[in-house]
Design an enzyme around this catalytic site. Structure first.
Site, short mmCIF file in Angstrom:
data_model
loop_
_atom_site.label_atom_id
_atom_site.label_comp_id
_atom_site.label_asym_id
_atom_site.label_seq_id
_atom_site.Cartn_x
_atom_site.Cartn_y
_atom_site.Cartn_z
N HIS A 565 -71.42 -48.96 38.22
CA HIS A 565 -72.45 -49.77 38.88
C HIS A 565 -73.63 -48.90 39.30
CE1 HIS A 565 -73.86 -53.10 41.59
NE2 HIS A 565 -74.39 -52.07 42.23
N GLU A 566 -73.35 -47.81 40.00
CA GLU A 566 -74.44 -46.95 40.47
C GLU A 566 -75.17 -46.30 39.30
OE1 GLU A 566 -75.39 -47.28 43.37
OE2 GLU A 566 -73.61 -48.24 44.20
N HIS A 569 -77.96 -48.47 37.95
CA HIS A 569 -79.25 -48.27 38.60
C HIS A 569 -79.95 -47.03 38.06
CE1 HIS A 569 -78.86 -51.47 41.50
NE2 HIS A 569 -77.75 -50.97 42.02
N HIS A 572 -81.58 -47.53 34.74
CA HIS A 572 -82.86 -48.25 34.85
C HIS A 572 -83.99 -47.27 35.16
CE1 HIS A 572 -84.69 -52.36 36.25
NE2 HIS A 572 -85.21 -51.92 35.13
#
EC number: 3.4.24.59
Length: 802
Positions: A565-566, A569, A572
């Site tokens: 999940h991290e 980010h 991105h």
């Protein structure tokens, strides 16, 4: 605090999942989206003299060992101390000592003042054409200090460094507030944006950034008459104080529920002894873990009911705080010319309006309802003839989970962490990124002084041509007094550095660096210098045991998903490299910001991805296909027990949030938050709150995110619905999870734009016009119908907090 900030609005992280919600991300911001510029290349010339150029296979093995082998890491990290001169934190040339923070802030402040003077004095066509870039650079200079200082003051173990970073943060934050009240900046930018001879020379990115800044000026009330502007500032300060009190002073109406000790059968006897009183009674607290355990374990339904009602009934003082907060927000919106706070907040989001959000949420309720009924039917069968009640849910769910956990398959899964050493998972991330996007993670020795703790690993991100494109600092191991929640921080955004800036640095000081010494590279296409995104990943994984014969830190499946999940980010930020920093990486609309991270979770346990990295830490044997199937069956089993009800709970919270923030100012003074809460529950919940208790339950007083995520609580489940659709249709439910064509499609349509493209354009582009949900490209327009369509995509059965 004042109102919304123009150049660098310091807001809570736009949105986060259940585990993210409590993380500190104050330096992230929510930005607006508009027309779509052309995406920039994310491949830059790699400085081979400063970076490791070993073959990718060697890098891959090194990546695993720097996280899994303390002895290897010690040797690897000490190499640089022998031949590398000291540097500042994250390579920042100023941050070699606590005093350096003041120098860093003052140098940046001087540069800001020069830009402000230039903008205010602009009179020629050429100067107005420079204005969007000049103000973007002004924002970057503010962010350079505020983002980094805010991170360091939280993460650094040295109190002197913490204090110095706090002072630097405060200096630049105060200056930013001065800029927010400098009407000349707003006037000059509007003048530039209204001149066709100026805008015809602006790139699409410059036009977007100009509109973002104009909107932020407007949100700061700079256009209002002085008396109204002062009222705006006063309201903003009142909202800030009320919100802080609401979050920090949450309290139940009753602090304890007194019950007979004999009625606590099912609860751990040690806990019973802990809360037992002298007269054969026990005092059950209504906050903390104990009441949760009571609801989960105690056989007596009457006790469960009493504890449930008490834990969901707020004090009258807390409800008053909330209703005052809602009234002040409604007044602020009216002063700003909006029908409600929801309309004001959502005007620059993908949703655009509270009505559209409600369409999405009610559509989602419908797509989730059948799954909820299936789950509740199972629990009803366990209870018997009397109706299932809200205080029964946790109890019977726990019984079902315990029954399942005793099964053979569940016991077999206890060895799964043996295949998920931290280094192995990092290997998997690098291999996945390389397969899908042509980038990989390369361990890099750090210079003395570069990191805030000896355990921090630095990874350079390189592309297939060995060009350096980003830096990631990984602070992943537990230590005393470290913030425990996983988080992603953007310490510096990507941006094009102009030749003028390079010349300016050269004239200031021979040692000055246009990016303060932090990572840069040359774009091979434009031949311009760029500052590379610098990212920090913070987790709290256990250190490798010192006495376990080389046993590394082993992760649970949940921790693996968290790390993915991290890294979503981070991805991105890595691939969303624009020429202007205001729209780079994660700086996108609030209700689009979690899409990359939520989607990334799906890759963590896809069999096609697991086969690339999941290997036993000791034997190097791959995770078997049978074990992968068991993991999938385990997730499905747990999802079928409670996933849909958890989804419904999140949807209801988002509906309550919308209902509260859609109240117009003229009605806000009479708001009855408890009545609204029960109306939403009765209308949409499959297991509604009891409506006949006195006092009525008022759980909204514990809903702290009504402050930090007012009118935007829907965002995470909105992005989750989109992520599910992309997983099914682009990555073919995992069958294309390592397919380069699918990865390139997702990168080119979503990731590489950062915040420089409307979110609906991204979704429509990646799905394609041939997708039935996007027939004739209808999603591009967004609006009520598009929001309703996303609601029909559903959330699956994993459960929001899974």
């Amino acid at each position: 605090m004042g109102g919304p900030k123009l150049l660098m609005p310091l807001r809570p992280r736009p949105w986060t999942c259940r585990t993210c919600l409590q993380r500190l991300h104050s330096a992230r911001r929510s930005l607006k989206t508009a027309a779509s510029p052309s995406p920039q290349s994310t491949s830059f010339e790699y400085n081979r003299s400063a970076h490791n150029t070993q073959k990718s296979t060697t890098d891959d093995e090194t990546l695993r060992r720097v996280f899994d082998s303390p002895s290897f890491w010690k040797e690897f990290s000490q190499r640089s101390s022998l031949h590398t001169k000291p540097t500042g934190l994250v390579q920042n040339q100023y941050l070699t000592s606590p005093e350096g923070f003041r120098t860093f802030a003052n140098v940046s402040l001087h540069k800001c003042q020069a830009i402000v003077h230039k903008v205010l004095a602009a009179s020629t066509l050429e100067e107005y054409r420079d204005m969007a870039r000049d103000l973007d650079r002004l924002s970057d200079l503010l962010c350079r200090v505020i983002d980094l200082s805010d991170f360091i003051r939280v993460i650094h173990p040295d109190p002197q460094v913490q204090e110095a970073a706090t002072q630097a943060y405060a200096l630049m934050f105060d200056y930013m507030n001065v800029l927010n009240t400098t009407t000349g900046l707003n006037d000059q930018l509007k003048k530039a944006a209204a001149n066709p001879d100026v805008t015809s020379h602006w790139s699409a990115e410059e036009k977007i950034v100009a509109q973002i800044l104009i909107k932020d000026f407007s949100n700061s009330a700079i256009h209002m008459p002085p008396n109204e502007r002062q009222r705006f500032v006063n309201l903003s300060n009142e909202i800030s104080q009320l919100g802080s009190n609401f979050v920090n002073a949450a309290e139940p109406a009753k602090s304890h529920v007194v019950v007979g000790t004999n009625s606590l059968r099912g609860l751990d006897p040690l806990l019973v002894q802990q809360i037992k009183r002298w007269n054969r009674t026990a005092s059950v607290p209504t906050m903390g873990m104990i009441p949760r355990l009571v609801l989960r374990s105690v056989h007596d339904e009457g006790v469960r009911k009493d504890v449930y009602l008490a834990t969901r009934t707020s004090s009258s003082r807390q409800i008053k705080r909330l209703e005052q907060l809602l009234a002040k927000r409604a007044e602020l919106a009216q002063l700003s010319g909006y029908a409600s706070f929801g309309h004001m907040t959502l005007s620059d989001k993908m949703a655009k309006s509270p009505e559209a959000v409600s369409n999405f949420l009610t559509s989602l309720v419908g797509s989730n309802r059948q799954f909820v009924h299936e789950e509740l039917a199972q629990l009803q069968g366990m209870k018997g003839s009397s109706p299932l009640q809200a205080w029964d849910h946790a109890y019977y769910v726990h019984q079902r989970v315990m029954q399942y956990s005793q099964s053979r398959r569940s016991r077999e899964l206890s060895i799964v962490p043996e295949f998920f050493s931290l280094g192995t998972v990092m290997q998997g991330l690098s291999r996945l990124f390389n397969r899908l996007y042509g980038v990989r993670l390369v361990p890099q020795e750090t210079a003395p002084g570069e990191t805030w703790n000896p355990d921090v690993r630095r990874l350079d991100v390189v592309d297939e041509a060995e060009r350096h494109i980003a830096v990631i600092y990984c602070d992943l191991f537990s230590r005393p007094n470290k913030h425990p929640n996983p988080a992603h921080f953007t310490l510096r955004c990507s941006r094009e550095i102009s030749n003028q800036e390079v010349a300016e640095c050269a004239s200031m000081d021979q040692s000055a660096h246009p990016n303060d010494g932090m990572a840069t590279a040359v774009d091979p296409q434009s031949k311009t210098l760029r500052q590379l995104p610098t990212i920090a990943l913070v987790c709290d994984f256990p250190d490798p045991p010192a006495t376990s014969a080389g046993r590394p830190s082993l992760l649970s499946e949940h921790s693996v998903r968290t790390l993915f999940h991290e890294m979503g980010h981070a991805l991105h930020s890595i691939l969303g490299q624009t020429r202007l920093q205001s729209i780079s990486g994660t700086r996108c609309a609030t209700d689009f910001a979690e899409l990359p991270s939520v989607l990334m979770e799906r890759f963590a346990t896809a069999p096609e991805v697991l086969s690339m990295y999941a290997r036993h830490w000791q034997t190097d044997q791959p995770l078997s296909e049978n074990m992968m199937r068991s993991m999938e069956q385990d997730r499905t089993a747990h999802g079928s027990i409670y996933g849909a009800v958890e989804n419904e709970a999140q949807i209801l919270m988002a509906l309550v949030d919308q209902a509260y923030h859609s109240v117009p100012a003229e009605a806000a003074g009479k708001i009855d938050s408890t009545a609204i809460y029960h109306q939403v529950s009765q209308a949409h919940s499959s297991l509604p709150e009891p409506s006949d208790t006195q006092p009525p339950t008022s759980w909204q007083g514990f809903f702290g995110h009504l402050y930090g995520y007012g009118a935007t609580y829907y965002s995470y489940i909105f992005d989750r619905a989109i992520a599910n659709k992309l997983w099914e249709d682009v990555f073919q439910s995992g069958q294309a999870s390592v397919d380069r064509n699918a990865g390139e499609r997702y990168k080119n349509e979503v990731l590489r734009w950062g915040g420089g493209r409307n979110g609906w354009d991204c979704v429509a582009g990646v799905l394609g016009s041939g997708n039935p949900s996007n027939a004739d490209g209808r999603l591009v327009e967004g609006g009520d119908d598009a929001m309703r369509e996303v609601g029909r995509w559903g959330l699956g059965r994993d459960g929001v907090s899974g």
